[in-house]
Design a protein around this motif. Structure first.
Motif, PDB file in Angstrom:
ATOM      1  N   ILE A  27       0.831  -1.199   0.000  1.00 24.76           N
ATOM      2  CA  ILE A  27       0.000   0.000   0.000  1.00 24.76           C
ATOM      3  C   ILE A  27       0.870   1.254   0.000  1.00 24.76           C
ATOM      4  O   ILE A  27       0.517   2.270  -0.614  1.00 24.76           O
ATOM      5  N   PHE A  72      -6.429   2.643   3.044  1.00 25.72           N
ATOM      6  CA  PHE A  72      -7.034   3.209   1.843  1.00 25.72           C
ATOM      7  C   PHE A  72      -7.891   4.414   2.201  1.00 25.72           C
ATOM      8  O   PHE A  72      -7.888   5.440   1.508  1.00 25.72           O
ATOM      9  N   TYR A  94      -9.392   7.074  -0.399  1.00 25.13           N
ATOM     10  CA  TYR A  94     -10.234   6.152  -1.160  1.00 25.13           C
ATOM     11  C   TYR A  94     -11.528   5.875  -0.401  1.00 25.13           C
ATOM     12  O   TYR A  94     -11.540   5.775   0.820  1.00 25.13           O
TER      13      TYR A  94
END
Length: 483
Positions: free
Chosen positions: A255, A307, A312
């Motif tokens: 990530i 995220f 996101y």
């Protein structure tokens, strides 16, 4: 490993330091108990009924054609149609992959296969009562960029003959970073493609070796930045959690590097270990190498949290998108849809599947093509629709399908309208009582809502509405684990 400290929007993500920062305030104790309780084999619900419950005797070629003609007449003018084209060839086998593919380094297979796909498309076009309006076209695989740019142009030019593009159309393709060239991307861009999806999976060398997907970060950077420079509007990366040898540190490092490239969309799939279905391709490592239960779920929960911190938004199940992406906008305006292509930004009633093993959906029926290249090509070249099997949906099937679609796309469904009620509804609601007690669903009057904390269990919730599964529970394991 690529231990580069990355700073974006004031957020510092640095490998093991981040583990220490986050582990202290993440309490999985309650969630772990629920995972142990609900981590059972279950469908992914890209269709209802799910493929193991298709009644193959209910559909033949003539009935499929009838449903295609009906769906086209009902929806082409208003929605347009979708096309999924399966390009099955790969040069090497990724041992995590559950797709229908053919492994070869012989690129002379390209041209005959494209000819067969175009012949199949011609067979469909003869069924249509008007010029088809294409709303969505997706190249999946296999490895679509196995094909040369020239052959991809031949394919798309052939499909686009005597068709128009519907308003708001989206053309997208899947790509392997190792063999996707600048020419691939510029050719498809010139043909109208604005979406591309790169398979990343994980950046850790040990994990990549186990799944036979050696793919350095710099290759992913090259194609991602190249696509952005060319002008692609939506770039997606596919990541997978639950892979062999994968740890929390691996996921965080992946990530970190994903954040550096900041794709517009992310798919964060749970690895489906189904070697009893896919054979030796998923036996390239020991089951002891796979993270289990709580450890696997922790990979997802940590990934999901990171995220979110990166901007996101969670879309349906296993998908994330930036607010600027059409997938997020479709969730906001409730046009998000789910079919055999996964989540899509808009719905079309008719989806034609072209190519070996491709599945079509007319809303009234599903039909899957032959699963071997030689048999597919032979039938398509004879002017046949190369259907291997299918299912004609009953009125009940379509009703249950709508409930499951509502849950998968919008995390809620309602039966306030009598047309959304069915005989076994009370029985389904009884199956949900324990989930209600566990805080996984909220039942308010004639409405079900899935709270945010329960989204990892959405497949279990859908199973409560699955009448075919309820009436005929399998004697052997046919599905991957739900969590």
């Amino acid at each position: 490993m690529y231990p580069t400290p990355l700073v974006r929007s004031g957020l510092l993500l640095v490998g093991y330091r981040l583990i220490r920062q986050t582990a202290a305030h993440v309490d999985f104790s309650v969630q772990e108990n629920l995972i142990q309780k609900y981590n059972i084999p279950g469908p992914r619900y890209t269709s209802y009924p799910t493929v193991p419950y298709w009644d193959h005797d209910s559909l033949d070629s003539d009935k499929w054609k009838d449903t295609v003609e009906r769906a086209f007449a009902e929806s082409n003018a208003s929605e347009g149609i979708s096309l999924y084209i399966h390009l099955p060839f790969c040069e090497s086998l990724c041992t995590f992959c559950g797709c229908h593919k053919r492994i070869t380094k012989r690129h002379e297979v390209e041209s005959p296969y494209i000819d067969a796909v175009l012949n199949e498309w011609d067979s469909y076009r003869r069924l249509f009562s008007a010029i088809p309006r294409v709303k969505e076209l997706h190249l999946g695989g296999g490895t679509p960029t196995f094909f040369s740019p020239g052959n991809l142009r031949k394919l798309i030019d052939g499909i686009r003959q005597n068709t128009t593009l519907a308003e708001g159309y989206e053309l997208g393709f899947e790509a392997h970073p190792n063999n996707t060239s600048w020419e691939h991307m510029t050719t498809l861009y010139d043909l109208g493609f604005r979406r591309c999806s790169f398979g990343v999976q994980d950046y850790d060398p040990l994990v990549q070796k186990a799944i036979n997907r050696i793919q350095p970060f710099e290759r992913v950077r090259r194609v991602t930045e190249g696509a952005r420079e060319i002008g692609y509007k939506s770039i997606s990366h596919d990541l997978v959690f639950g892979l062999p040898h994968q740890t929390l540190a691996n996921v965080i490092d992946t990530i970190n590097m994903t954040n550096e490239l900041l794709p517009d969309r992310l798919a964060f799939y749970s690895y489906a270990h189904v070697p009893w279905i896919k054979g030796t391709g998923q036996r390239g490592f020991s089951e002891a190498d796979l993270p289990k239960d709580e450890a696997k779920r922790a990979l997802y929960e940590e990934g999901k949290k990171l995220f979110s911190e990166l901007g996101y938004k969670e879309i349906g199940m296993d998908h994330f998108a930036l607010k600027s992406d059409s997938l997020f906008k479709s969730m906001q305006n409730r046009t998000l849809h789910r079919n055999f292509m996964g989540y899509t930004a808009s719905k079309t009633q008719l989806m034609i599947g072209l190519g070996m093993s491709a599945i079509g959906d007319s809303w009234y029926a599903f039909a899957q093509n032959e699963k071997t290249v030689p048999e597919y090509e032979a039938r398509a070249n004879r002017g046949e629709l190369p259907i291997l099997r299918g299912h004609l949906l009953t009125d009940e099937d379509r009703l249950i399908r709508q409930h499951i679609l509502n849950i998968m796309c919008h995390f809620e469904t309602s039966w306030d309208n009598p047309e959304m009620q069915f005989a076994e509804l009370d029985q389904c609601l009884q199956k949900l009582e324990q989930m209600k007690t566990d805080g996984l669903v909220q039942l308010e009057g004639h409405k079900l809502v899935v709270p945010e904390r329960a989204r990892p269990f959405v497949r279990n919730i859908c199973m409560a509405f699955d009448l075919r599964l309820m009436r005929n529970a399998p004697d052997t394991r046919i599905f991957s684990m739900t969590i």
